[in-house]
Design a protein around this motif. Sequence first.
Motif, PDB file in Angstrom:
ATOM      1  N   THR A  14       0.654  -1.131   0.132  1.00  0.00           N
ATOM      2  CA  THR A  14       0.020   0.000  -0.008  1.00  0.00           C
ATOM      3  C   THR A  14       0.764   1.243  -0.178  1.00  0.00           C
ATOM      4  N   PRO A  15       1.238   1.850  -1.185  1.00  0.00           N
ATOM      5  CA  PRO A  15       2.099   2.943  -1.444  1.00  0.00           C
ATOM      6  C   PRO A  15       1.826   4.078  -0.483  1.00  0.00           C
ATOM      7  N   LEU A  16       0.362   4.496  -0.468  1.00  0.00           N
ATOM      8  CA  LEU A  16       0.021   5.628   0.382  1.00  0.00           C
ATOM      9  C   LEU A  16       0.259   5.352   1.840  1.00  0.00           C
ATOM     10  N   GLY A  17       0.089   4.170   2.337  1.00  0.00           N
ATOM     11  CA  GLY A  17       0.251   3.898   3.738  1.00  0.00           C
ATOM     12  C   GLY A  17       1.621   4.138   3.893  1.00  0.00           C
ATOM     13  N   MET A  18       2.690   4.144   3.061  1.00  0.00           N
ATOM     14  CA  MET A  18       4.282   4.327   3.288  1.00  0.00           C
ATOM     15  C   MET A  18       4.482   5.765   3.536  1.00  0.00           C
ATOM     16  N   VAL A  19       3.741   6.730   3.156  1.00  0.00           N
ATOM     17  CA  VAL A  19       4.109   8.047   3.023  1.00  0.00           C
ATOM     18  C   VAL A  19       4.704   8.521   4.385  1.00  0.00           C
ATOM     19  N   SER A  20       4.145   8.188   5.595  1.00  0.00           N
ATOM     20  CA  SER A  20       4.444   8.805   6.839  1.00  0.00           C
ATOM     21  C   SER A  20       5.941   7.893   7.161  1.00  0.00           C
ATOM     22  N   TYR A  21       5.943   6.826   7.078  1.00  0.00           N
ATOM     23  CA  TYR A  21       7.237   6.020   7.121  1.00  0.00           C
ATOM     24  C   TYR A  21       8.431   6.770   6.411  1.00  0.00           C
ATOM     25  N   ILE A  22       8.168   6.973   5.144  1.00  0.00           N
ATOM     26  CA  ILE A  22       9.183   7.443   4.234  1.00  0.00           C
ATOM     27  C   ILE A  22       9.646   8.835   4.735  1.00  0.00           C
ATOM     28  N   SER A  23       8.494   9.633   5.071  1.00  0.00           N
ATOM     29  CA  SER A  23       8.950  11.067   5.463  1.00  0.00           C
ATOM     30  C   SER A  23       9.760  10.908   6.843  1.00  0.00           C
ATOM     31  N   ALA A  24       9.158  10.262   7.704  1.00  0.00           N
ATOM     32  CA  ALA A  24      10.112   9.950   9.106  1.00  0.00           C
ATOM     33  C   ALA A  24      11.449   9.450   8.942  1.00  0.00           C
ATOM     34  N   PHE A  25      11.566   8.289   7.966  1.00  0.00           N
ATOM     35  CA  PHE A  25      12.743   7.570   7.621  1.00  0.00           C
ATOM     36  C   PHE A  25      13.727   8.747   7.042  1.00  0.00           C
ATOM     37  N   ASN A  26      13.404   9.702   6.179  1.00  0.00           N
ATOM     38  CA  ASN A  26      14.216  10.388   5.510  1.00  0.00           C
ATOM     39  C   ASN A  26      14.694  11.478   6.719  1.00  0.00           C
ATOM     40  N   VAL A  32      20.806  10.425  11.990  1.00  0.00           N
ATOM     41  CA  VAL A  32      21.998   9.419  12.332  1.00  0.00           C
ATOM     42  C   VAL A  32      23.366   9.514  11.565  1.00  0.00           C
ATOM     43  N   GLY A  33      23.307  10.411  10.836  1.00  0.00           N
ATOM     44  CA  GLY A  33      24.405  10.578   9.715  1.00  0.00           C
ATOM     45  C   GLY A  33      24.503   9.509   8.620  1.00  0.00           C
ATOM     46  N   ALA A  34      23.364   8.922   8.212  1.00  0.00           N
ATOM     47  CA  ALA A  34      23.333   8.117   7.289  1.00  0.00           C
ATOM     48  C   ALA A  34      23.031   8.675   5.873  1.00  0.00           C
ATOM     49  N   ARG A  35      23.341   7.953   4.861  1.00  0.00           N
ATOM     50  CA  ARG A  35      23.079   8.569   3.471  1.00  0.00           C
ATOM     51  C   ARG A  35      22.302   7.367   2.618  1.00  0.00           C
ATOM     52  N   ALA A  65      25.758   1.087  11.618  1.00  0.00           N
ATOM     53  CA  ALA A  65      24.514   0.459  10.916  1.00  0.00           C
ATOM     54  C   ALA A  65      23.611  -0.365  11.887  1.00  0.00           C
ATOM     55  N   VAL A  66      24.241  -1.197  12.797  1.00  0.00           N
ATOM     56  CA  VAL A  66      23.745  -1.949  13.738  1.00  0.00           C
ATOM     57  C   VAL A  66      22.940  -1.117  14.836  1.00  0.00           C
ATOM     58  N   ALA A  67      23.762  -0.254  15.287  1.00  0.00           N
ATOM     59  CA  ALA A  67      23.234   0.536  16.432  1.00  0.00           C
ATOM     60  C   ALA A  67      22.199   1.303  15.986  1.00  0.00           C
ATOM     61  N   ALA A  68      22.092   1.808  14.651  1.00  0.00           N
ATOM     62  CA  ALA A  68      20.854   2.394  14.244  1.00  0.00           C
ATOM     63  C   ALA A  68      19.633   1.717  13.872  1.00  0.00           C
ATOM     64  N   TYR A  69      19.821   0.501  13.422  1.00  0.00           N
ATOM     65  CA  TYR A  69      18.849  -0.479  13.259  1.00  0.00           C
ATOM     66  C   TYR A  69      18.038  -0.883  14.708  1.00  0.00           C
ATOM     67  N   ASP A  70      19.008  -1.003  15.719  1.00  0.00           N
ATOM     68  CA  ASP A  70      18.603  -1.479  17.204  1.00  0.00           C
ATOM     69  C   ASP A  70      18.085  -0.035  17.933  1.00  0.00           C
ATOM     70  N   GLN A  75      12.861   1.309  15.580  1.00  0.00           N
ATOM     71  CA  GLN A  75      12.078   0.426  15.868  1.00  0.00           C
ATOM     72  C   GLN A  75      10.753   0.948  15.791  1.00  0.00           C
ATOM     73  N   LYS A  76      10.411   2.212  16.374  1.00  0.00           N
ATOM     74  CA  LYS A  76       9.103   2.899  16.041  1.00  0.00           C
ATOM     75  C   LYS A  76       8.845   3.026  14.625  1.00  0.00           C
ATOM     76  N   LEU A  77       9.819   3.266  13.806  1.00  0.00           N
ATOM     77  CA  LEU A  77       9.655   3.495  12.310  1.00  0.00           C
ATOM     78  C   LEU A  77       9.285   2.095  11.705  1.00  0.00           C
ATOM     79  N   ILE A  78       9.861   0.924  12.142  1.00  0.00           N
ATOM     80  CA  ILE A  78       9.480  -0.311  11.541  1.00  0.00           C
ATOM     81  C   ILE A  78       7.893  -0.407  11.634  1.00  0.00           C
ATOM     82  N   GLU A  79       7.386  -0.138  13.009  1.00  0.00           N
ATOM     83  CA  GLU A  79       5.978  -0.056  13.363  1.00  0.00           C
ATOM     84  C   GLU A  79       5.048   0.560  12.118  1.00  0.00           C
ATOM     85  N   LEU A  80       5.463   1.854  11.710  1.00  0.00           N
ATOM     86  CA  LEU A  80       5.019   2.529  10.608  1.00  0.00           C
ATOM     87  C   LEU A  80       4.932   1.637   9.124  1.00  0.00           C
TER      88      LEU A  80
END
Length: 98
Positions: A14-26, A32-35, A65-70, A75-80
């Motif tokens: 559901t692409p529209l459902g990903m909008v909040s995740y993508i915004s928060a993820f970016n 976290v200094g990732a690219r 990378a591990v610390a960022a995932y953990d 972990q809250k973003l995963i729920e989105l």
Amino acid sequence: MAKGYWVCTGTIHTPLGMVSYISAFNSWLEAVGARLLVRDLFSDVREGEPGTVNVIVEFESREAAVAAYDSAEYQKLIELRTPHSDLSVTITEELTDH
């Protein structure tokens, strides 16, 4: 020090459902200094069934990378993300000459 990477593949249902995740993820990536190196939603899959989404994220190191995932924040973003997609995330590091 070798860079660390998230290699993410899968399918968005559901692409529209990903909008909040993508915004928060970016925003989170910057914090976290990732690219973001690759974001392809319509990959040309030649073998296997990984889905058409491919994302590669670069971190300063595998440990970062591990610390960022953990982190609690990610972990809250995963729920989105999970109600709208099936993605796999692999953490790896770049090849360096020894």
